[in-house]
Design a protein around this motif. Structure first.
Motif, PDB file in Angstrom:
ATOM      1  N   ARG A 104      40.911   6.484 -32.085  1.00 16.04           N
ATOM      2  CA  ARG A 104      39.379   6.667 -31.526  1.00 16.04           C
ATOM      3  C   ARG A 104      38.880   5.267 -31.806  1.00 16.04           C
ATOM      4  O   ARG A 104      38.178   4.509 -31.010  1.00 16.04           O
ATOM      5  N   ASP A 105      38.798   4.952 -33.120  1.00 17.40           N
ATOM      6  CA  ASP A 105      37.842   3.831 -33.456  1.00 17.40           C
ATOM      7  C   ASP A 105      38.497   2.472 -33.524  1.00 17.40           C
ATOM      8  O   ASP A 105      38.000   1.320 -33.047  1.00 17.40           O
ATOM      9  N   PHE A 106      39.867   2.587 -33.851  1.00 20.87           N
ATOM     10  CA  PHE A 106      40.616   1.165 -33.983  1.00 20.87           C
ATOM     11  C   PHE A 106      41.184   0.872 -32.458  1.00 20.87           C
ATOM     12  O   PHE A 106      41.260  -0.371 -31.920  1.00 20.87           O
ATOM     13  N   GLU A 107      41.880   2.203 -31.816  1.00 22.13           N
ATOM     14  CA  GLU A 107      42.378   1.661 -30.528  1.00 22.13           C
ATOM     15  C   GLU A 107      41.793   2.065 -29.410  1.00 22.13           C
ATOM     16  O   GLU A 107      42.048   1.508 -28.175  1.00 22.13           O
ATOM     17  N   GLU A 108      40.598   2.442 -29.628  1.00 28.82           N
ATOM     18  CA  GLU A 108      39.340   2.842 -28.704  1.00 28.82           C
ATOM     19  C   GLU A 108      40.138   3.658 -27.604  1.00 28.82           C
ATOM     20  O   GLU A 108      39.466   3.261 -26.437  1.00 28.82           O
ATOM     21  N   ASP A 157      30.696   9.423 -30.282  1.00 30.71           N
ATOM     22  CA  ASP A 157      31.569   8.908 -29.201  1.00 30.71           C
ATOM     23  C   ASP A 157      31.142   8.946 -27.717  1.00 30.71           C
ATOM     24  O   ASP A 157      31.795   8.802 -26.853  1.00 30.71           O
ATOM     25  N   SER A 205      32.748   4.692 -38.845  1.00 31.07           N
ATOM     26  CA  SER A 205      33.446   4.532 -37.529  1.00 31.07           C
ATOM     27  C   SER A 205      33.392   3.010 -37.238  1.00 31.07           C
ATOM     28  O   SER A 205      34.324   2.411 -36.825  1.00 31.07           O
ATOM     29  N   ALA A 206      32.354   2.311 -37.316  1.00 36.47           N
ATOM     30  CA  ALA A 206      32.243   0.745 -37.162  1.00 36.47           C
ATOM     31  C   ALA A 206      33.056   0.245 -38.150  1.00 36.47           C
ATOM     32  O   ALA A 206      33.803  -1.029 -37.619  1.00 36.47           O
ATOM     33  N   ARG A 256      36.355   0.300 -36.808  1.00 32.36           N
ATOM     34  CA  ARG A 256      36.542  -0.389 -35.480  1.00 32.36           C
ATOM     35  C   ARG A 256      36.458  -1.945 -35.931  1.00 32.36           C
ATOM     36  O   ARG A 256      37.208  -2.869 -35.091  1.00 32.36           O
ATOM     37  N   ARG A 257      36.069  -2.351 -36.883  1.00 31.76           N
ATOM     38  CA  ARG A 257      36.017  -3.764 -37.168  1.00 31.76           C
ATOM     39  C   ARG A 257      37.253  -4.388 -38.149  1.00 31.76           C
ATOM     40  O   ARG A 257      37.458  -5.227 -38.136  1.00 31.76           O
TER      41      ARG A 257
END
Lengths: 192, 391
Positions: free
Chosen positions: A152-156, B15, B47-48, B51-52
């Protein structure tokens, strides 16, 4: 994804598959180039170290190659490849007794993963620190939470794509992501 | 004291995977609840943070390594084995012990995968996985009815007459066959399915769960079909009915246990020489539609009512007959039967066999059949359509 974009993607995939079936060696190379970084990074996040990530990546593409002719297009190639990569990662984790092999030398770590973004050195230091904490927190998550959070967060990927990759229902996707994040949040309490 | 929002909802909110009603609820609540705002902020931060994490470029040597391995992999495919047919030959030794339904619980998960579509229809030898049968249950029919709409048939492990553990699962076809067989049994027919037989068979050692509707040649399938079909249904009709549901993949046969009471009852228990197996493997894949039905259903009696001993976050575990079964995906497998244990039991040899299984499973988890080559034998197992289950 817009319908036309999705349709066009499927057409591209279908064409690649057909070429592969006809014996076009370059077709698989295309697939490899398309997904190499994605697979490697997922493997790296799942395994926690580059050596395992490389092995997992190799294994993933060998499996994909072996079975590409049988791929039926029920899912997109991307989710199919993701699934193989996750399974390879999980297999490796199992064989390691479910403990990640952490690098002894952690210097490679967060430095590679924090962009400059014009930050001050202090900001960068904080960001690096947080990044390292997130990575450690991720490494400590149970594999099925970790993979959900990463997808979810890394591969989106969106929830439905994640459901496809993991072969579970949306509700399961939802709860695994939530539980993974919650565990991370608690682990990083005070730092986030 | 007002209640707080559950994490699952907050996470979905992050999300943007919430319904309009949920959105209103969340935003309305957040306005007045500092604690939930803190929780949300924490979730957003992690989550961020994930993502980062920067994507790392793969090492330059990696693509060359992959290319080498892929090239090697392509050389490993035996010429006589069309890629559509499945795996290349394994380097294992012949399996000496009789082995039938072979599902290995890899990491406690049974995987489903198929090896392509059969294109020609000649030899459709199928290992039909029957459910663990040792609990006679007349209500199996209704349970199956319920089950087919709600949940996949179950898989359980049994021990065959030589101590091999086999994992079995009832398929839709098995269910159909079982229902028919029950009808014919009710009508006094001598040829009965393996239902209940394994329990009888096991103590006597004369038959095994594995034989309960597992691997069979076309000939024995046909014979079994003849015997177990209810009056009035001919094999052709059955074939057509079955074929319309499933594709069939050719596979060689597995030597089965010595004659059991089941063999007369429609369970295909026959041994085949390796040559036949080899021959089958060499044939072109067969088209849909010509496989005869060899399915002999065995009901999973009592399993649905087995006490649940663990639930919640842990996988659901049921206990039945002193054995524990764990739900993995759509299937129930006997707890504790890891691939290493299975490989001992099933006489797989070497990492390569395990690796092949692992690979096939990882790739085709959601498909319907598995065809395994173990030593010189090819075994194919059929599963029903998996239905994703929420955990």
């Amino acid at each position: 994804m817009a319908v036309s974009a999705a349709a066009s993607l499927r057409t591209q995939e279908a064409s690649l598959l057909e070429r592969h079936r006809q014996g076009d060696a370059l077709a698989f190379r295309e697939l490899y180039q398309q997904f190499e970084a994605m697979v490697y990074n997922l493997a790296l996040r799942m395994s926690g170290n580059p050596a395992d990530a490389e092995d997992i990546t190799q294994e993933t593409f060998v499996r994909a190659f072996r079975h590409l002719k049988k791929f039926k297009g029920r899912s997109s190639l991307k989710t199919w490849v993701f699934r193989i990569a996750l399974n390879c990662s999980n297999t490796r984790l199992r064989r390691r007794g479910r403990r990640l092999a952490h690098r002894v030398d952690d210097s490679e770590s967060a430095l590679d993963h924090v962009e400059d973004e014009g930050r001050s050195p202090e900001e960068r230091a904080v960001a690096i620190d947080l990044c390292a904490a997130v990575r450690v927190g991720l490494d400590r998550l149970p594999a099925h939470y970790r993979e959900a959070v990463l997808l979810r967060d890394f591969e989106e990927l969106d929830y439905s794509e994640i459901a496809e990759v993991l072969g579970v229902r949306m509700g399961t996707v939802r709860s695994r992501i939530a539980r993974g994040r919650e565990q991370l949040r608690k682990a990083l309490e005070g730092r986030v | 004291m007002s209640r707080h929002l559950v994490v699952k909802l907050l996470s979905s909110y992050i999300d943007q995977e919430v319904t309009p009603a949920q959105l209103r609820l969340v935003e309305g609540h957040l306005g007045g609840c500092a604690e939930c705002r803190r929780t949300l902020a924490g979730l957003q931060a992690v989550s961020a943070g994930v993502r980062r994490l920067e994507a790392v470029a793969p090492p330059p040597a990696l693509s060359a390594a992959v290319e080498r391995r892929v090239r090697m992999a392509s050389l490993e495919e035996p010429k006589r084995f069309r890629l559509e047919d499945g795996l290349g030959r394994w380097a294992g030794q012949p399996v000496l012990a009789p082995v039938f339904a072979i599902i290995l619980a890899l990491g406690a998960m049974v995987y489903l995968f198929a090896f392509g579509v059969s294109k020609s229809g000649r030899h459709t030898t199928r290992l039909v996985v029957a459910a663990a049968p040792d609990r006679g249950d007349s209500s199996a029919g209704s349970r199956q009815e319920r089950r087919s709409g709600v949940e996949s048939p179950l898989a359980m492990t049994e021990t065959d007459s030589v101590g091999n553990r086999v994992e079995i699962q009832e398929t839709e076809e098995l269910k159909t066959k079982r229902v028919e067989a029950e009808q014919s049994k009710a009508s006094g027919s001598k040829s009965r399915p393996a239902r209940g037989a394994p329990e009888d068979a096991r103590p006597s050692g004369a038959g095994t769960v594995g034989t309960a509707g597992t691997i069979a040649t076309d000939a024995t399938i046909a014979a079994a079909t003849e015997k177990s079909s209810p009056a009035g249904e001919n094999p052709t009709a059955r074939r057509e009915r079955m074929a319309s549901k499933r594709e069939v993949i050719p596979s060689a046969l597995e030597k089965v246990a010595p004659a059991s009471p089941l063999s007369a009852g429609g369970v295909s228990a026959s041994s085949t020489p390796l040559e036949e197996g080899t021959k089958v493997a060499e044939q072109e894949s067969t088209t849909v539609g010509t496989s005869s039905a060899n399915d002999t259903a065995v009901p999973l009696a009592g399993f649905e009512d087995a006490p649940v001993v663990v639930e919640g976050d842990a996988p659901t575990v049921r206990e039945l007959g002193g054995r524990r079964f764990v739900k993995r995906g759509d299937l129930w497998i006997e707890a504790g039967l890891g691939v290493e244990a299975a490989s001992e039991v099933l006489d797989l040899r070497g990492d390569r066999d395990l690796a092949r299984l692992d690979e096939a499973i990882s790739v085709f988890r959601d498909l319907e059949r598995v065809r395994l080559r173990i030593g010189d034998r090819v075994v194919e197992v059929i599963f029903p359509e998996p239905s994703p289950r929420d955990k």
